[in-house]
Design a protein around this motif. Structure first.
Motif, mmCIF file in Angstrom:
data_model
loop_
_atom_site.group_PDB
_atom_site.id
_atom_site.type_symbol
_atom_site.label_atom_id
_atom_site.label_comp_id
_atom_site.label_asym_id
_atom_site.label_seq_id
_atom_site.Cartn_x
_atom_site.Cartn_y
_atom_site.Cartn_z
ATOM 1 N N ILE A 59 -3.281 9.111 -7.052
ATOM 2 C CA ILE A 59 -3.560 9.835 -5.800
ATOM 3 C C ILE A 59 -4.694 10.641 -5.928
ATOM 4 O O ILE A 59 -5.626 10.330 -5.137
ATOM 5 N N GLU A 60 -4.606 11.597 -6.815
ATOM 6 C CA GLU A 60 -5.605 12.340 -7.255
ATOM 7 C C GLU A 60 -6.983 11.918 -7.661
ATOM 8 O O GLU A 60 -8.132 12.452 -7.027
ATOM 9 N N TYR A 62 -7.987 8.832 -6.429
ATOM 10 C CA TYR A 62 -8.763 8.337 -5.456
ATOM 11 C C TYR A 62 -8.564 8.941 -3.774
ATOM 12 O O TYR A 62 -9.047 8.262 -2.901
ATOM 13 N N ARG A 63 -8.090 10.219 -4.003
ATOM 14 C CA ARG A 63 -7.987 10.798 -2.663
ATOM 15 C C ARG A 63 -9.436 11.098 -2.408
ATOM 16 O O ARG A 63 -10.535 11.564 -3.114
ATOM 17 N N LYS A 64 -9.750 11.014 -0.820
ATOM 18 C CA LYS A 64 -10.790 11.443 -0.309
ATOM 19 C C LYS A 64 -11.082 12.890 -0.128
ATOM 20 O O LYS A 64 -10.208 13.605 0.330
#
Length: 65
Positions: A59-60, A62-64
């Motif tokens: 998640i970190e 690919y987080r926008k």
């Protein structure tokens, strides 16, 4: 009474799965190079992370912003 014939329908779609090492070899032949971001994502496989830690790191990554 005649014995029942097994169903001729296939449950799986045709195809196969290749691993990341094989994908890298094929990509090299095609002239495709891994970006630093892609190389970092593949390095998660070697680490012994719990499922929660693994999800958190993905998640970190690919987080926008």
């Amino acid at each position: 009474m005649a014995p029942k014939k097994p169903s001729s329908k296939k449950t799986k779609a045709g195809g196969f799965v290749i691993g990341s090492a094989r994908f890298r070899k094929i990509s090299a032949v095609e002239g495709i190079q891994y970006s630093p971001k892609m190389k970092g994502a593949s390095s998660l496989k070697g680490k012994a992370l719990s499922p929660e830690e693994r999800r958190k790191s993905i998640i970190e990554a690919y987080r926008k912003a």
